[in-house]
Design an enzyme around this catalytic site. Sequence first.
Site, mmCIF file in Angstrom:
data_model
loop_
_atom_site.group_PDB
_atom_site.id
_atom_site.type_symbol
_atom_site.label_atom_id
_atom_site.label_comp_id
_atom_site.label_asym_id
_atom_site.label_seq_id
_atom_site.Cartn_x
_atom_site.Cartn_y
_atom_site.Cartn_z
ATOM 1 N N ARG A 232 0.853 -1.185 0.000
ATOM 2 C CA ARG A 232 0.000 0.000 0.000
ATOM 3 C C ARG A 232 0.885 1.231 0.000
ATOM 4 N NH1 ARG A 232 -3.455 -2.612 -1.663
ATOM 5 N NH2 ARG A 232 -5.596 -2.950 -0.907
ATOM 6 N N GLU A 261 -3.170 8.173 -5.805
ATOM 7 C CA GLU A 261 -3.188 7.515 -7.105
ATOM 8 C C GLU A 261 -4.344 8.046 -7.947
ATOM 9 O OE1 GLU A 261 -3.428 3.327 -6.375
ATOM 10 O OE2 GLU A 261 -1.499 3.237 -5.330
ATOM 11 N N HIS A 280 -0.321 0.525 -9.965
ATOM 12 C CA HIS A 280 -1.116 -0.353 -9.097
ATOM 13 C C HIS A 280 -1.577 -1.570 -9.896
ATOM 14 C CE1 HIS A 280 -3.628 -0.173 -5.172
ATOM 15 N NE2 HIS A 280 -3.449 -1.435 -5.541
#
Length: 317
Positions: A232, A261, A280
Amino acid sequence: MKILITDYDFPDLALERALYSAAGVELVVAQCRTEDEVIAASEGCQGLLVQYAPINAKVFAARPEIRIVSRYGAGFDTVNTADAKAHGVWVGNSPDYGVGEVATHALGMTLSLLRHIAFYDRDVKAGKWHFSSAGKIQRVADMTLGILGLGRIGKRMAHVSRNSFKRVIACDPYIIDGDFPAYVERVKLEELFAQADAISLHVPLTDETRGMVNASLLGLMKTGSVLVNTARGAVVNIDDLLAVLDEGRLDGAALDVLPTEPPAVDSRIVQHPRVLLTPHAAFYSVIAEQELRRKAAQNLIDWARNGRPSYVVISGA
């Protein structure tokens, strides 16, 4: 039963629609970014299928009919589990859908940093053609890999990496000695950062882990070492990471996740020459995406049929 898919970034929802249609579940779809948007869209819904939308006490208080939340993903930090427990709401996730994908992505990023593959690619495209253009490279087989967090993905990372590195060490205070593989040496947190040539992060985002990789721990790392994060984004203090990169302590960092993000294209972390980024995407393969979506969606069907989801994070009333 009526379910709201609060938000998603998949090309379509054909898989979810087929599952819920076969189960006789009414489906509502939205793209919510705030609690207020979730509240507005979820009227009459007993279940939520969530990706990034924030779910907390404000939502539960406004919509007491919500009895279960299932999240796309192994992590569940977008759902306030304490609030869910207080309101008797079940929380489910998809904890085992992309273990191999994340581990191999982390290993790929680690080896790319240690072998300077992305840096070589940049140099060649800039007209530089020499084996030393990206700096000195040490032998990976002489190195120590450090793994922070030895859950499903951390264990798989150790397994797929052990033949590349001389030594694999790990820190996880929540795993008993018997659950450490024989080829992984248990060390304390500070020892991990001081001894490893490459560190791969595999911890969930909690109050304990938020910002834990900071100046104090980064300052322990060997000169020339590398850091990889597929866990994370908020686990790493980005300003502190940039500082150790700028001073030359770290040879590079590879990040699949960031605190914000997507990041701004002109941000320092995006523009830094010793940072390798992916969007991601560590979880992703065609099969893993299908598995993720099926398991997250099935949690709600199982709750309606059996009174509990297949993958329980928080037990509801």
